[in-house]
Design an enzyme around this catalytic site. Structure first.
Site, PDB file in Angstrom:
ATOM      1  N   TYR A 104      -2.542  -1.948   7.893  1.00 36.41           N
ATOM      2  CA  TYR A 104      -3.517  -3.033   8.019  1.00 36.41           C
ATOM      3  C   TYR A 104      -3.769  -3.336   9.482  1.00 36.41           C
ATOM      4  O   TYR A 104      -2.977  -2.984  10.347  1.00 36.41           O
ATOM      5  CB  TYR A 104      -2.992  -4.307   7.363  1.00 36.41           C
ATOM      6  CG  TYR A 104      -3.008  -4.262   5.863  1.00 36.41           C
ATOM      7  CD1 TYR A 104      -4.202  -4.412   5.161  1.00 36.41           C
ATOM      8  CD2 TYR A 104      -1.839  -4.082   5.155  1.00 36.41           C
ATOM      9  CE1 TYR A 104      -4.218  -4.382   3.786  1.00 36.41           C
ATOM     10  CE2 TYR A 104      -1.842  -4.050   3.770  1.00 36.41           C
ATOM     11  CZ  TYR A 104      -3.035  -4.206   3.094  1.00 36.41           C
ATOM     12  OH  TYR A 104      -3.046  -4.173   1.743  1.00 36.41           O
ATOM     13  N   ARG A 160       0.842  -1.196   0.000  1.00 35.09           N
ATOM     14  CA  ARG A 160       0.000   0.000   0.000  1.00 35.09           C
ATOM     15  C   ARG A 160       0.874   1.240   0.000  1.00 35.09           C
ATOM     16  O   ARG A 160       0.926   1.980   0.964  1.00 35.09           O
ATOM     17  CB  ARG A 160      -0.925  -0.053   1.208  1.00 35.09           C
ATOM     18  CG  ARG A 160      -2.379  -0.308   0.895  1.00 35.09           C
ATOM     19  CD  ARG A 160      -2.690  -1.683   0.435  1.00 35.09           C
ATOM     20  NE  ARG A 160      -3.988  -1.755  -0.221  1.00 35.09           N
ATOM     21  CZ  ARG A 160      -5.141  -1.949   0.400  1.00 35.09           C
ATOM     22  NH1 ARG A 160      -5.177  -2.101   1.686  1.00 35.09           N
ATOM     23  NH2 ARG A 160      -6.272  -1.997  -0.274  1.00 35.09           N
ATOM     24  N   ASP A 203      -3.948  -0.765  -7.574  1.00 31.02           N
ATOM     25  CA  ASP A 203      -4.447  -1.399  -6.358  1.00 31.02           C
ATOM     26  C   ASP A 203      -5.829  -2.037  -6.567  1.00 31.02           C
ATOM     27  O   ASP A 203      -6.863  -1.405  -6.392  1.00 31.02           O
ATOM     28  CB  ASP A 203      -4.495  -0.350  -5.237  1.00 31.02           C
ATOM     29  CG  ASP A 203      -4.769  -0.958  -3.880  1.00 31.02           C
ATOM     30  OD1 ASP A 203      -5.249  -2.117  -3.832  1.00 31.02           O
ATOM     31  OD2 ASP A 203      -4.519  -0.294  -2.875  1.00 31.02           O
ATOM     32  N   GLN A 229      -0.784   2.871  -6.100  1.00 30.63           N
ATOM     33  CA  GLN A 229      -2.224   3.124  -5.962  1.00 30.63           C
ATOM     34  C   GLN A 229      -3.021   2.856  -7.242  1.00 30.63           C
ATOM     35  O   GLN A 229      -4.112   2.319  -7.184  1.00 30.63           O
ATOM     36  CB  GLN A 229      -2.476   4.549  -5.474  1.00 30.63           C
ATOM     37  CG  GLN A 229      -2.514   4.604  -3.955  1.00 30.63           C
ATOM     38  CD  GLN A 229      -2.695   6.014  -3.423  1.00 30.63           C
ATOM     39  OE1 GLN A 229      -2.808   6.973  -4.175  1.00 30.63           O
ATOM     40  NE2 GLN A 229      -2.722   6.134  -2.118  1.00 30.63           N
ATOM     41  N   SER A 237      -8.289  -2.067  -3.490  1.00 32.66           N
ATOM     42  CA  SER A 237      -9.017  -0.833  -3.235  1.00 32.66           C
ATOM     43  C   SER A 237     -10.100  -0.603  -4.279  1.00 32.66           C
ATOM     44  O   SER A 237     -11.227  -0.258  -3.939  1.00 32.66           O
ATOM     45  CB  SER A 237      -8.077   0.367  -3.233  1.00 32.66           C
ATOM     46  OG  SER A 237      -7.213   0.273  -2.132  1.00 32.66           O
TER      47      SER A 237
HETATM   48  P1  NAD Z   1      -8.877  -4.693   4.829  1.00 34.00           P
HETATM   49  O1  NAD Z   1      -9.768  -5.048   3.678  1.00 34.00           O
HETATM   50  O2  NAD Z   1      -7.668  -5.520   5.065  1.00 34.00           O
HETATM   51  O3  NAD Z   1      -9.773  -4.703   6.176  1.00 34.00           O
HETATM   52  C1  NAD Z   1     -10.990  -4.003   6.237  1.00 34.00           C
HETATM   53  C2  NAD Z   1     -11.085  -3.275   7.560  1.00 34.00           C
HETATM   54  O4  NAD Z   1     -11.377  -4.194   8.622  1.00 34.00           O
HETATM   55  C3  NAD Z   1      -9.816  -2.542   7.978  1.00 34.00           C
HETATM   56  O5  NAD Z   1     -10.102  -1.184   8.173  1.00 34.00           O
HETATM   57  C4  NAD Z   1      -9.406  -3.251   9.272  1.00 34.00           C
HETATM   58  O6  NAD Z   1      -8.765  -2.373  10.184  1.00 34.00           O
HETATM   59  C5  NAD Z   1     -10.749  -3.721   9.783  1.00 34.00           C
HETATM   60  N1  NAD Z   1     -10.693  -4.762  10.829  1.00 34.00           N
HETATM   61  C6  NAD Z   1      -9.862  -5.817  10.940  1.00 34.00           C
HETATM   62  N2  NAD Z   1     -10.137  -6.526  12.063  1.00 34.00           N
HETATM   63  C7  NAD Z   1     -11.201  -5.926  12.673  1.00 34.00           C
HETATM   64  C8  NAD Z   1     -11.956  -6.187  13.845  1.00 34.00           C
HETATM   65  N3  NAD Z   1     -11.679  -7.216  14.627  1.00 34.00           N
HETATM   66  N4  NAD Z   1     -12.970  -5.335  14.146  1.00 34.00           N
HETATM   67  C9  NAD Z   1     -13.253  -4.277  13.351  1.00 34.00           C
HETATM   68  N5  NAD Z   1     -12.567  -3.979  12.228  1.00 34.00           N
HETATM   69  C10 NAD Z   1     -11.556  -4.792  11.892  1.00 34.00           C
HETATM   70  O7  NAD Z   1      -8.422  -3.161   4.750  1.00 34.00           O
HETATM   71  P2  NAD Z   1      -8.431  -2.175   3.505  1.00 34.00           P
HETATM   72  O8  NAD Z   1      -9.814  -1.686   3.297  1.00 34.00           O
HETATM   73  O9  NAD Z   1      -7.805  -2.843   2.349  1.00 34.00           O
HETATM   74  O10 NAD Z   1      -7.535  -0.951   3.970  1.00 34.00           O
HETATM   75  C11 NAD Z   1      -6.741  -0.918   5.143  1.00 34.00           C
HETATM   76  C12 NAD Z   1      -6.120   0.459   5.285  1.00 34.00           C
HETATM   77  O11 NAD Z   1      -5.187   0.727   4.247  1.00 34.00           O
HETATM   78  C13 NAD Z   1      -7.121   1.601   5.199  1.00 34.00           C
HETATM   79  O12 NAD Z   1      -6.732   2.584   6.123  1.00 34.00           O
HETATM   80  C14 NAD Z   1      -6.941   2.150   3.830  1.00 34.00           C
HETATM   81  O13 NAD Z   1      -7.337   3.500   3.732  1.00 34.00           O
HETATM   82  C15 NAD Z   1      -5.469   1.972   3.671  1.00 34.00           C
HETATM   83  N6  NAD Z   1      -5.099   1.970   2.252  1.00 34.00           N
HETATM   84  C16 NAD Z   1      -3.950   2.639   1.857  1.00 34.00           C
HETATM   85  C17 NAD Z   1      -3.576   2.665   0.519  1.00 34.00           C
HETATM   86  C18 NAD Z   1      -2.345   3.384   0.041  1.00 34.00           C
HETATM   87  O14 NAD Z   1      -1.969   3.245  -1.075  1.00 34.00           O
HETATM   88  N7  NAD Z   1      -1.682   4.141   0.846  1.00 34.00           N
HETATM   89  C19 NAD Z   1      -4.334   1.979  -0.421  1.00 34.00           C
HETATM   90  C20 NAD Z   1      -5.469   1.288   0.011  1.00 34.00           C
HETATM   91  C21 NAD Z   1      -5.826   1.283   1.364  1.00 34.00           C
END
Ligand code: NAD
Length: 364
Positions: free
Chosen positions: A224, A117, A125, A122, A128
């Site tokens: 994550y 990430r 991705d 991006q 996302s």
């Molecule tokens: P994911 O699909 O791995 O997980 C979905 C969500 O579930 C996450 O927010 C995680 O914290 C949450 N989760 C896990 N266990 C849990 C629990 N027991 N109770 C409640 N919630 C729980 O995550 P994602 O949607 O792929 O994204 C994770 C992070 O990465 C986000 O902050 C996103 O904004 C960030 N992100 C960054 C980039 C980048 O390029 N910088 C790109 C995509 C996502």
């Protein structure tokens, strides 16, 4: 250089669109697709032919790069030439046989769902781009199963109360679910174990529900979530159990990379929910966040929710793939150039020259 679009089993998304086919040609590729590749996404073969792609049952034969929207089965893998690069959503977790087949077939495979990430990645991705659509679709599906209205309505015949929606896991899918439920007029709350999610939830006009003990511990590496200890889990689930009793619509999206999905709603919590409520478990393909069934509560566990949005899902996926192919193409030299030291390549490359090379899947 030849690039092919291959049909995947149980998949109606397309890894190419006519638009990306044209751009891939601009990069120097001869582009070919298997007949019907985009049909279910509303992209007929003739649209690809008009974009300069060949449509042929033998498209994959001899291709240097093969794009695929979902994991290929054995027969499909058999078509991919030794030495070819296979780029796609390959679902490498829990699939040692597929990984071995990729290595034995001499295929250099790149699973884009493993992308780091980082900002540079991006545009590629796939997690996302697809999670965002999944979050939207989950709410739309919930609304169509919920036998009441989402928005508050004040009418001469009386007031319709707004639906109460709760989103568990406020990552990419969850944030879009919050936004969509808000647009439909629900009163929305959400939870996550990452502290950073709280601000994002609130900025979308939803309230944040969390147990302090769980929140501080849940922030893992690289943005994550990490797994909670049993004590942290208990604090969080006690709070959530009370909250769930008041909810009409619940969308669960919680995932932990490389692990089964955490169980967030137990059978007892589900049984205590209001009759008529609807739960959509978006984590179902990774084991699910929701346990069991309960009388009067509708639980949807879509295996592939994006099969209901194949047009948009294909558009975004195809653009993600195009960005990755651009990274591994030296346009000036008219050659494929994969730099194994590149952070993005290292993040996604499963196999190289007959061996599994990804650190997460190396056998000890
Ligand atoms: P994911 O699909 O791995 O997980 C979905 C969500 O579930 C996450 O927010 C995680 O914290 C949450 N989760 C896990 N266990 C849990 C629990 N027991 N109770 C409640 N919630 C729980 O995550 P994602 O949607 O792929 O994204 C994770 C992070 O990465 C986000 O902050 C996103 O904004 C960030 N992100 C960054 C980039 C980048 O390029 N910088 C790109 C995509 C996502």
């Amino acid at each position: 250089m030849k690039l092919a679009g291959m049909i995947a089993a149980d998949e109606n998304r397309s890894p190419l669109t006519p638009d990306t086919a044209k751009k891939l040609k601009g990069l120097g590729y001869d582009v070919a697709i298997e007949p019907g590749l985009g049909a279910e996404a509303g992209l007929p073969d003739r649209a690809f032919t008009d974009a300069g792609a060949e449509v042929s049952a033998d498209a994959v034969k001899g291709a240097d790069v093969v794009l695929v929207a979902g994991p290929p089965d054995e027969a499909q893998l058999g078509k991919v030439a030794r030495g070819a690069r296979l780029v796609g959503v390959l679902d490498p977790y829990d699939n040692p046989d597929r990984l071995a087949a990729l290595a034995h077939g001499g295929i250099d495979a790149f699973a884009l769902e493993l992308l780091p990430r980082i900002t540079r990645a991006q545009a590629m991705d796939v997690l996302s781009s697809q999670a965002n659509l999944a979050g939207y679709k989950a709410v739309v599906d919930a609304a169509s199963h919920y036998r009441r209205a989402f928005p508050m309505m004040m009418t001469a015949a009386g007031t319709v109360p707004p639906a109460k929606a709760f989103v568990m896991g406020a990552g990419v899918a969850g944030l879009q679910a919050i936004a969509t439920a808000r647009r439909l007029g629900a009163v929305v709350s959400a939870t996550d174990v990452r502290a950073a999610a709280g601000e994002q939830v609130q900025s979308l006009g939803a309230s944040f529900v969390f147990a302090k003990e769980a929140l501080e511990a849940g922030e893992g590496k690289g943005g994550y979530a990490s797994e909670l200890t049993p004590e942290q889990q208990k604090a969080q689930s006690d709070l959530v159990a009370e909250h769930l009793k008041k909810m009409d619509v619940v969308i669960t999206t919680a995932l932990i990379p490389g692990r089964p999905a955490p169980k967030l709603i137990t059978q007892a919590m589900l049984s205590a929910m209001k009759p008529g409520s609807v739960v959509v478990d978006l984590a179902a393909p990774r084991g699910g966040n929701v346990e069991g069934e309960a009388d009067g509560v509708t639980v949807l566990r879509p295996r592939n929710i994006l099969s209901g949005l194949p047009g948009e899902a294909s558009n975004l996926l195809a653009r993600n793939f195009l960005s990755f192919v651009t990274l591994i193409t030296d346009k000036e030299a008219g050659a494929i150039h994969v730099d194994p030291e590149d952070e993005i390549v290292r993040g996604v490359q499963l196999t190289r020259d007959g061996d599994v090379v990804h650190e997460r899947f190396l056998q000890n």
